[in-house]
Scaffold this active site. Structure first.
Site, short mmCIF file in Angstrom:
data_model
loop_
_atom_site.label_atom_id
_atom_site.label_comp_id
_atom_site.label_asym_id
_atom_site.label_seq_id
_atom_site.Cartn_x
_atom_site.Cartn_y
_atom_site.Cartn_z
N MET A 79 13.16 24.09 2.01
CA MET A 79 12.32 23.36 1.06
C MET A 79 13.14 22.53 0.07
O MET A 79 12.80 21.39 -0.23
CB MET A 79 11.41 24.32 0.30
CG MET A 79 10.39 23.59 -0.57
SD MET A 79 9.34 24.65 -1.54
CE MET A 79 8.30 25.40 -0.31
N TYR A 117 17.48 29.16 8.30
CA TYR A 117 16.35 29.89 8.88
C TYR A 117 16.45 29.94 10.41
O TYR A 117 16.74 28.93 11.06
CB TYR A 117 15.02 29.22 8.50
CG TYR A 117 14.67 29.42 7.04
CD1 TYR A 117 14.36 30.69 6.55
CD2 TYR A 117 14.64 28.35 6.17
CE1 TYR A 117 14.04 30.86 5.21
CE2 TYR A 117 14.31 28.52 4.83
CZ TYR A 117 14.02 29.78 4.35
OH TYR A 117 13.71 29.97 3.04
N LYS A 161 0.84 -1.21 0.00
CA LYS A 161 0.00 0.00 0.00
C LYS A 161 0.87 1.25 0.00
O LYS A 161 2.10 1.16 0.20
CB LYS A 161 -0.90 -0.03 1.23
CG LYS A 161 -0.13 0.02 2.54
CD LYS A 161 -1.04 -0.21 3.74
CE LYS A 161 -0.26 -0.20 5.04
NZ LYS A 161 -1.08 -0.49 6.21
C1 LIG Z 1 -0.26 -1.61 6.78
C2 LIG Z 1 -0.84 -2.84 7.29
C3 LIG Z 1 -0.02 -3.96 7.53
C4 LIG Z 1 1.49 -3.91 7.40
O1 LIG Z 1 2.01 -3.33 8.57
P1 LIG Z 1 3.58 -3.18 8.80
O2 LIG Z 1 3.70 -2.65 10.18
O3 LIG Z 1 4.07 -2.21 7.77
O4 LIG Z 1 4.16 -4.52 8.61
C5 LIG Z 1 -0.62 -5.14 7.93
N1 LIG Z 1 -1.97 -5.21 8.11
C6 LIG Z 1 -2.78 -4.15 7.91
C7 LIG Z 1 -4.23 -4.29 8.14
C8 LIG Z 1 -2.24 -2.93 7.52
O5 LIG Z 1 -3.06 -1.89 7.35
#
Ligand SMILES: *Cc1c(COP(=O)(O)O)cnc(C)c1O
Length: 372
Positions: free
Chosen positions: A309, A261, A35
């Site tokens: 930036m 800055y 993801k």
């Molecule tokens: C993102 C996610 C994972 C993976 O988690 P990590 O800590 O990156 O291994 C597993 N299960 C669900 C439901 C997630 O949303």
């Protein structure tokens, strides 16, 4: 010459980390969570590299957060099953779920109703999400049996049923809350004769008793160690992304002169300050404190002054060979061999590797390398 900042993505390291997850999973199947554009690494490229592994060593499924992420993978030619970890966000997505051959979590009554109102040509693989203590998504444990039975009684709609849940504290050494969540899920699995999918990266690494029939590692695939205390296994992870740039200017500063800055950093000795092409406009964290580690020409030094930036500044007083064009590694592996872990950088930014990796913006070109 082009701006030198790039994110080098080592696809062999990704495969190595996935192989480690599979090894740890033992008899459980290991899907790969990709993801958020594979945690900023590029989902199609990462999925392609894993899908190209020989049969038996490649992930049997990928997981993403939503339909759009799965669509991008299918458009990129990825054919492996993909799990939607949060299922659908509206009922009309079911037609696409079916057409693209996706699997989905169901965590809410309305999703169950939508699925039972929809008539797929072939049933859709469904993972029933249980709230065993994270208190985010999922059915409360006392409602799970009823939902399970409804879905079991609808084989034209749902297939491949299993129970999934998510741990709130798998990264911590103290296991009291983890044990409570695990016991809840084991009791449900026993009662319903269901198999389980529970383990994120820290549970895959550290809690074999929670592996169930599927594990779902994410961040460990990218070489970040999610455990509070590194383990023998987590020490075998290899960094996948190297955020690499160069020095574009050098300043000689007298004692007392400020940098950047608000003049947050001031020279306490005659100092050489290098200006690096990388800033928060690239996704590098603006919260990086003075002292945040950086590799210059393979040697450790530190951020000096607030991140801008498009640029940041580092102290190279003790690296006399550093000059315009010298390699700067913000995290990952230097061409000179040294490694700087994204987890260590995150601690200096008061954050976690996940936000740093997913935060690298499209302005930074991704370069992919693999030997095989
Ligand atoms: C993102 C996610 C994972 C993976 O988690 P990590 O800590 O990156 O291994 C597993 N299960 C669900 C439901 C997630 O949303």
């Amino acid at each position: 010459m082009a701006r030198p900042l790039i994110a080098d993505v080592d696809l062999d390291a990704l495969r190595h980390n996935y192989a480690l997850a599979r090894e740890l999973a033992g008899g459980s199947r290991a899907l790969a969570v990709i993801k958020a554009d594979a945690y900023g690494h590029g989902a199609v490229a990462c999925a392609g590299a894993l899908e190209a592994l020989p049969a038996g060593r490649r992930p049997p499924a990928f997981a993403v957060a939503c339909l759009e992420e799965a669509e991008a993978l299918r458009e990129g030619g990825i054919v492996t099953p993909i799990v939607l970890l949060e299922g659908i966000f509206e009922a009309q997505e079911l037609a696409r779920v079916e057409a693209l051959g996706l699997w989905m979590a169901v965590h809410s009554d309305w999703q169950v109703e939508a699925l039972l109102a929809y008539r797929p040509a072939r049933p859709i693989p469904v993972w029933l999400k249980v709230d065993s203590g994270m208190h985010r998504l999922g059915f409360p444990p006392d409602q799970v049996a009823a939902v399970w039975e409804r879905l079991s009684a609808a084989p034209a709609h749902a297939t491949g049923l299993l129970l999934m849940s998510h741990f709130a504290t798998a990264d911590a050494r103290d296991s009291a809350y983890f044990d409570r969540q695990l016991a809840c899920m084991q009791a449900l699995a026993h009662r319903l004769g269901a198999s389980l999918c529970l383990a994120n990266s820290p549970a895959t690494l550290a809690w074999p008793q929670a592996h169930g029939s599927w594990v779902r590692p994410g961040v460990m695939l990218y070489g970040s160690d999610p455990l509070e205390q590194p383990s023998e296994a987590s020490r075998r992870l290899e960094p996948v992304m190297t955020l690499r740039s160069e020095i574009i200017a050098v300043r000689e500063l007298a004692v007392g002169e400020p940098v950047g800055y608000a003049g947050r950093w001031r020279a306490s000795r005659p100092s050489r300050i290098a200006v690096v092409a990388c800033g928060y406009g690239d996704g590098y964290d603006r919260h990086a404190a003075d002292g945040t580690p950086v590799l210059v020409a393979g040697r450790r030094t530190a951020i000096a002054g607030k991140v801008s930036m498009d640029m940041l500044t580092v102290d190279v007083t003790d690296i006399p060979e550093a000059g315009i064009g010298s390699e700067v590694v913000l995290w990952g592996r230097s061409r000179h061999g040294a490694v700087l872990s994204v987890d260590e950088v995150a601690r200096h930014c008061d954050t976690i590797s996940y936000t740093l990796l997913t935060g690298i913006l499209p302005r930074v070109p991704r370069h992919y390398s693999q030997r095989t």
